[in-house]
Write a protein that holds these residues in place. Structure first.
Motif, PDB file in Angstrom:
ATOM      1  N   THR A  47      55.412   9.987 -22.474  1.00  0.00           N
ATOM      2  CA  THR A  47      55.422   9.735 -21.032  1.00  0.00           C
ATOM      3  C   THR A  47      56.786  10.103 -20.445  1.00  0.00           C
ATOM      4  OG1 THR A  47      53.803   7.966 -21.284  1.00  0.00           O
ATOM      5  CG2 THR A  47      55.096   7.970 -19.250  1.00  0.00           C
ATOM      6  N   ARG A  48      57.857   9.723 -21.144  1.00  0.00           N
ATOM      7  CA  ARG A  48      59.218  10.057 -20.695  1.00  0.00           C
ATOM      8  C   ARG A  48      59.407  11.577 -20.648  1.00  0.00           C
ATOM      9  NH1 ARG A  48      62.485   7.128 -24.035  1.00  0.00           N
ATOM     10  NH2 ARG A  48      63.022   5.649 -22.409  1.00  0.00           N
ATOM     11  N   ALA A  51      57.583  13.118 -17.743  1.00  0.00           N
ATOM     12  CA  ALA A  51      58.269  12.855 -16.469  1.00  0.00           C
ATOM     13  C   ALA A  51      59.506  13.739 -16.319  1.00  0.00           C
ATOM     14  CB  ALA A  51      58.654  11.383 -16.370  1.00  0.00           C
ATOM     15  N   ARG A  58      60.731  10.966 -10.536  1.00  0.00           N
ATOM     16  CA  ARG A  58      60.166   9.658 -10.888  1.00  0.00           C
ATOM     17  C   ARG A  58      60.703   9.117 -12.212  1.00  0.00           C
ATOM     18  NH1 ARG A  58      53.922  10.449  -9.795  1.00  0.00           N
ATOM     19  NH2 ARG A  58      54.369  12.631  -9.686  1.00  0.00           N
ATOM     20  N   ALA A  61      61.888   5.361 -12.476  1.00  0.00           N
ATOM     21  CA  ALA A  61      60.775   4.396 -12.512  1.00  0.00           C
ATOM     22  C   ALA A  61      60.087   4.420 -13.873  1.00  0.00           C
ATOM     23  CB  ALA A  61      59.775   4.688 -11.399  1.00  0.00           C
ATOM     24  N   VAL A  62      59.969   5.605 -14.462  1.00  0.00           N
ATOM     25  CA  VAL A  62      59.356   5.744 -15.788  1.00  0.00           C
ATOM     26  C   VAL A  62      60.222   5.044 -16.829  1.00  0.00           C
ATOM     27  CG1 VAL A  62      58.751   7.406 -17.597  1.00  0.00           C
ATOM     28  CG2 VAL A  62      58.110   7.855 -15.220  1.00  0.00           C
ATOM     29  N   GLU A  63      61.537   5.282 -16.776  1.00  0.00           N
ATOM     30  CA  GLU A  63      62.456   4.644 -17.726  1.00  0.00           C
ATOM     31  C   GLU A  63      62.367   3.120 -17.634  1.00  0.00           C
ATOM     32  OE1 GLU A  63      64.312   5.990 -20.018  1.00  0.00           O
ATOM     33  OE2 GLU A  63      64.531   8.086 -19.443  1.00  0.00           O
ATOM     34  N   GLU A  64      62.329   2.598 -16.419  1.00  0.00           N
ATOM     35  CA  GLU A  64      62.229   1.149 -16.224  1.00  0.00           C
ATOM     36  C   GLU A  64      60.907   0.623 -16.803  1.00  0.00           C
ATOM     37  OE1 GLU A  64      62.011  -2.174 -12.672  1.00  0.00           O
ATOM     38  OE2 GLU A  64      62.673  -0.144 -12.163  1.00  0.00           O
ATOM     39  N   ALA A  65      59.802   1.328 -16.531  1.00  0.00           N
ATOM     40  CA  ALA A  65      58.495   0.904 -17.020  1.00  0.00           C
ATOM     41  C   ALA A  65      58.432   0.940 -18.547  1.00  0.00           C
ATOM     42  CB  ALA A  65      57.404   1.789 -16.421  1.00  0.00           C
ATOM     43  N   LYS A 184      53.879   0.145 -13.496  1.00  0.00           N
ATOM     44  CA  LYS A 184      53.099   1.225 -12.877  1.00  0.00           C
ATOM     45  C   LYS A 184      53.827   2.567 -12.970  1.00  0.00           C
ATOM     46  CE  LYS A 184      54.465  -0.105  -8.222  1.00  0.00           C
ATOM     47  NZ  LYS A 184      53.999  -0.655  -6.964  1.00  0.00           N
ATOM     48  N   GLY A 185      55.119   2.563 -13.270  1.00  0.00           N
ATOM     49  CA  GLY A 185      55.856   3.799 -13.486  1.00  0.00           C
ATOM     50  C   GLY A 185      55.344   4.599 -14.689  1.00  0.00           C
ATOM     51  N   VAL A 188      52.322   8.508 -14.659  1.00  0.00           N
ATOM     52  CA  VAL A 188      52.979   9.707 -14.127  1.00  0.00           C
ATOM     53  C   VAL A 188      51.946  10.825 -14.075  1.00  0.00           C
ATOM     54  CG1 VAL A 188      54.849  11.358 -14.418  1.00  0.00           C
ATOM     55  CG2 VAL A 188      55.127   9.019 -15.212  1.00  0.00           C
TER      56      VAL A 188
END
Length: 191
Positions: A47-48, A51, A58, A61-65, A184-185, A188
């Protein structure tokens, strides 16, 4: 699409198991109208990477999620979990509503196979739009051991064990759960 799905499911909406996607194994638990997914590390890293490549704006937000989801079960409504290809099999009541608890040995037998020392034959049960192809023990049994069906355009065989037995499942510990809203991040997509 998951390559391998290993589920223990029943007709009452309880399901537990694993599915493989992007080279990692993810765990799934479904109880009635709630579902939880424990994403493997490779899934989160994919996912990272996605993104970074396709939605760099984004990435924060992905890193935080990912940080919140790592090592946790993400809680979803069951209907969202059941949208994953293959996981719709968790809802046996809908996926195989036409499959009876036992199958008559009458009818044309074919496609014999052996698994775990038990030889089975394929029977066609029902007719027309209610037709189901099932594998039953060749000798002395009418409980289905497998079901032939189509997943997308690909033929598939669902192997059944402990058919019509209740699935004992409990939700993950509250401390190990994060809500889908909090992560929700992870969703993607390229727009």
């Amino acid at each position: 699409m998951p390559r391998t799905v290993d589920l223990h499911a029943e007709r009452h909406g309880n399901c537990i198991g694993t599915y493989q996607e992007l080279g990692t194994t993810n765990e799934v638990v479904v109880i009635g109208d709630r579902g939880w997914v424990h994403y493997g590390d490779k899934q989160l890293e994919s996912t990272r990477t996605f993104a970074k490549t396709y939605a760099p704006d984004r990435l924060p937000a992905v890193e935080e999620a990912i940080g919140k989801a790592r090592g946790k079960y993400v809680e979803y409504p069951a209907r969202e979990v059941l949208q994953y290809p293959g996981l719709n099999l968790c809802d046996l009541g809908r996926a195989f509503a036409k499959l009876p608890g036992t199958v008559s040995s009458a009818g044309e037998k074919g496609n014999p196979r052996t698994k775990g020392g038990e030889r089975t034959v394929q029977l066609t049960h029902g007719s027309g739009g209610d037709e189901v192809s099932v594998h039953v023990p060749e000798k002395g049994g009418s409980v289905p051991r497998g079901v032939d069906f189509t997943l997308g355009d690909a033929p598939a065989l669902l192997e059944l064990g402990d058919y019509d037995e209740p699935v004992r499942v409990k939700p993950p510990d509250r401390a190990d759960i994060v809500s889908a809203e909090e992560v929700k991040g992870l969703d993607v997509s390229v727009e």
